[in-house]
Scaffold this active site. Structure first.
Site, short mmCIF file in Angstrom:
data_model
loop_
_atom_site.label_atom_id
_atom_site.label_comp_id
_atom_site.label_asym_id
_atom_site.label_seq_id
_atom_site.Cartn_x
_atom_site.Cartn_y
_atom_site.Cartn_z
N ARG A 61 0.82 -1.22 0.00
CA ARG A 61 0.00 0.00 0.00
C ARG A 61 0.86 1.27 0.00
O ARG A 61 0.43 2.32 -0.47
CB ARG A 61 -0.93 0.01 1.21
CG ARG A 61 -2.08 1.02 1.11
CD ARG A 61 -2.96 1.06 2.33
NE ARG A 61 -3.28 -0.24 2.87
CZ ARG A 61 -3.21 -0.53 4.16
NH1 ARG A 61 -2.79 0.37 5.04
NH2 ARG A 61 -3.52 -1.74 4.59
N TYR A 78 -15.21 19.95 -13.05
CA TYR A 78 -15.59 18.67 -13.66
C TYR A 78 -16.82 18.13 -12.92
O TYR A 78 -16.85 18.10 -11.69
CB TYR A 78 -14.38 17.74 -13.53
CG TYR A 78 -14.59 16.31 -13.91
CD1 TYR A 78 -14.28 15.30 -13.01
CD2 TYR A 78 -15.07 15.95 -15.16
CE1 TYR A 78 -14.44 13.97 -13.35
CE2 TYR A 78 -15.24 14.63 -15.51
CZ TYR A 78 -14.92 13.63 -14.60
OH TYR A 78 -15.08 12.32 -14.92
N ASP A 122 -7.06 21.56 -10.05
CA ASP A 122 -7.13 20.43 -10.99
C ASP A 122 -6.38 20.85 -12.25
O ASP A 122 -6.86 21.66 -13.03
CB ASP A 122 -8.60 20.12 -11.31
CG ASP A 122 -8.72 18.91 -12.22
OD1 ASP A 122 -9.79 18.26 -12.19
OD2 ASP A 122 -7.76 18.60 -12.97
N LYS A 148 -5.32 11.03 -18.48
CA LYS A 148 -5.35 11.77 -19.75
C LYS A 148 -3.98 11.78 -20.42
O LYS A 148 -3.51 10.76 -20.88
CB LYS A 148 -5.89 13.18 -19.51
CG LYS A 148 -7.14 13.23 -18.61
CD LYS A 148 -8.29 12.44 -19.16
CE LYS A 148 -9.44 12.39 -18.17
NZ LYS A 148 -10.53 11.48 -18.55
C1 LIG Z 1 -10.47 17.99 -15.58
C2 LIG Z 1 -10.70 16.58 -15.11
N1 LIG Z 1 -10.39 16.25 -13.85
C3 LIG Z 1 -10.61 15.00 -13.38
C4 LIG Z 1 -11.14 14.03 -14.19
C5 LIG Z 1 -11.38 12.66 -13.61
O1 LIG Z 1 -10.35 11.79 -13.99
P1 LIG Z 1 -10.62 10.21 -14.01
O2 LIG Z 1 -11.48 9.95 -15.20
O3 LIG Z 1 -9.26 9.61 -14.12
O4 LIG Z 1 -11.29 9.89 -12.72
C6 LIG Z 1 -11.46 14.32 -15.50
C7 LIG Z 1 -12.04 13.24 -16.38
N2 LIG Z 1 -12.41 13.70 -17.64
N3 LIG Z 1 -13.49 13.15 -18.18
C8 LIG Z 1 -14.21 13.93 -19.04
O5 LIG Z 1 -13.94 15.07 -19.31
C9 LIG Z 1 -15.39 13.28 -19.62
N4 LIG Z 1 -16.03 12.54 -18.58
C10 LIG Z 1 -17.25 12.80 -18.31
O6 LIG Z 1 -17.86 13.62 -18.92
C11 LIG Z 1 -17.86 11.99 -17.25
C12 LIG Z 1 -17.41 10.71 -17.01
C13 LIG Z 1 -18.04 9.96 -16.04
C14 LIG Z 1 -19.11 10.49 -15.32
C15 LIG Z 1 -19.53 11.79 -15.56
C16 LIG Z 1 -18.89 12.55 -16.52
N5 LIG Z 1 -19.23 13.89 -16.72
O7 LIG Z 1 -18.35 14.78 -16.60
O8 LIG Z 1 -20.40 14.15 -17.04
C17 LIG Z 1 -11.25 15.63 -15.98
O9 LIG Z 1 -11.58 15.99 -17.24
#
Ligand SMILES: Cc1ncc(COP(=O)(O)O)c(CNNC(=O)CNC(=O)c2ccccc2[N+](=O)[O-])c1O
Length: 386
Positions: A55, A108, A180, A205
């Site tokens: 962990r 987000y 973020d 990403k």
């Molecule tokens: C700026 C930013 N910050 C954190 C995360 C989350 O990362 P993770 O996907 O690894 O948990 C993200 C993830 N990015 N995902 C997106 O832009 C598209 N995802 C979505 O639209 C989504 C996905 C699952 C549930 C809900 C949504 N949403 O935003 O509606 C991000 O863009």
């Protein structure tokens, strides 16, 4: 040493690589000790990169953490199973019942949901603020305000925040700042260099860059690293050695991938800008994007992600456009080698403070396909948008 060279050499201590270029993939739950003395030493040093228990991490994780710390100019890096976990666990590391959180209104969506559905249940109140508020944030700070959370550019609508102005006020009131930084990804923007206390990324990403690993990272400055490290451990946040290896592997080519994403996205954005159905483009590098002046001042470049606002459009038109696209796939992510599209008929459901009084928003992630193919794809699909 220039930043490209730093990113090639970061995280390659001989202890982690054992004489080859990349780190070993050291999968572990259990670490075994040859003597009581060794075990006691490991217990004493368990938070400082010794092998203690799965962990806490292994040499594969430590190699990735070293590289991310260099990328973000921080004191320490915590790893999480995804970006949403990095956000939620960073917040839970510093907020307790009775505290108040200032959250940017363009966060987000799952970040917003976490505040409204989890933090609220813990007696932690959230005020959503206008991303363009700047020093005006002072009017929203309460006696119990503990954290100011930023996301710049904002999700989908891409507003770039005046981070130094916000951070200055937060520091004057003893408020911890978290940002973020998934868009700026440590390459084009380093929040800690602008006074932010904790920089958070969805490594999912651009760091991973191939749409095949979920991972989050949070990098803290000297002041907050010990607390973030211990809370992420106590909250049981860990990732696999295989995913840590793949994230570090992706990181090595991130700069060259970003250069291509940036070049192609600007070509597509300039084509979109001239389209009669488009009201305006929200690409941070273009002056039609809110906060463009802060992007020019603070960022060293852009990536493949941008949005544009249509001057009209029914859901039927949006659906027909999305279904007509060939190279832009619908998918809930970005930052990989593929081009993606998402669409929101309105943002009003996702903006509690600033609202949304404009047309439908199309967000594109420009991948590594040939830009002529991407533009041709958009041109033919927009013909059925009516
Ligand atoms: C700026 C930013 N910050 C954190 C995360 C989350 O990362 P993770 O996907 O690894 O948990 C993200 C993830 N990015 N995902 C997106 O832009 C598209 N995802 C979505 O639209 C989504 C996905 C699952 C549930 C809900 C949504 N949403 O935003 O509606 C991000 O863009």
């Amino acid at each position: 040493m220039k930043k490209n060279t730093k990113l090639v050499s970061a995280g390659r201590k001989a202890q982690y690589t054992q004489g080859v270029v990349n780190p070993v993939v050291q999968r572990a739950s259990t670490v075994v000790f040859d003597s009581v003395a060794d075990m006691h030493e490991a217990i004493k040093e368990r938070g400082n990169r010794t092998l203690f228990y799965g962990r806490r991490g292994t040499h594969t994780h430590y190699a990735l953490q070293d590289a991310i710390i260099e990328l973000e100019n921080g004191a320490g890096c915590a790893l999480y199973p995804c970006g949403a976990a990095a956000i939620s666990q960073s917040l839970l590391s510093f907020l307790k019942t009775g505290d108040h959180l200032l959250m940017v209104d363009t966060a987000y969506e799952p970040t917003r949901d976490f505040c409204d559905k989890i933090l609220a249940g813990l007696g932690i109140t959230t005020t959503y603020y206008d991303p363009m508020i700047g020093a005006g944030i002072e009017s929203l700070i309460q006696d119990n305000t503990k954290v100011l959370f930023l996301e710049s550019p904002g999700s989908i609508t891409m507003e770039v925040q005046d981070v130094p102005s916000l951070v200055k006020v937060a520091k004057e009131h003893g408020v911890i700042t978290m940002l973020d930084n998934t868009y700026g990804n440590g390459w084009h923007y380093k929040p800690l260099d602008h006074g932010v206390d904790i920089s958070i990324q969805a490594a999912t990403k651009y760091i991973v860059g191939h749409s095949d690993v979920m991972m989050g990272v949070a990098v803290a400055n000297e002041t907050y690293w010990p607390e973030l490290r211990e809370h992420s451990y106590l909250l049981g946040q860990c990732t696999s050695a295989d995913d840590a290896y793949l994230a570090l592997r992706g990181l090595r080519t991130m700069p060259v991938r970003l250069a291509q994403h940036e070049k192609a996205a600007l070509q597509v954005a300039n084509w979109v800008k001239a389209h009669p159905l488009v009201d305006h483009v929200r690409h941070p590098a273009m002056e039609t994007c809110p906060g463009h002046e802060f992007f020019k001042r603070d960022f060293s470049g852009s990536n493949g992600l941008f949005s544009f606002v249509m001057n009209k459009g029914s859901q039927k038109a949006i659906n027909a456009f999305l279904d007509a696209l060939e190279h832009f796939k619908m998918g809930f992510s970005w930052g990989g080698f593929e081009s993606l599209v998402t669409a929101n008929k309105t943002m009003s459901g996702l903006r509690s403070t600033t609202g949304w009084h404009e047309g439908p928003v199309i967000r594109l992630h420009i991948g590594l396909e040939d830009v002529d193919d991407l533009i041709a794809d958009l041109a033919q699909a927009l013909k059925v948008y009516e």
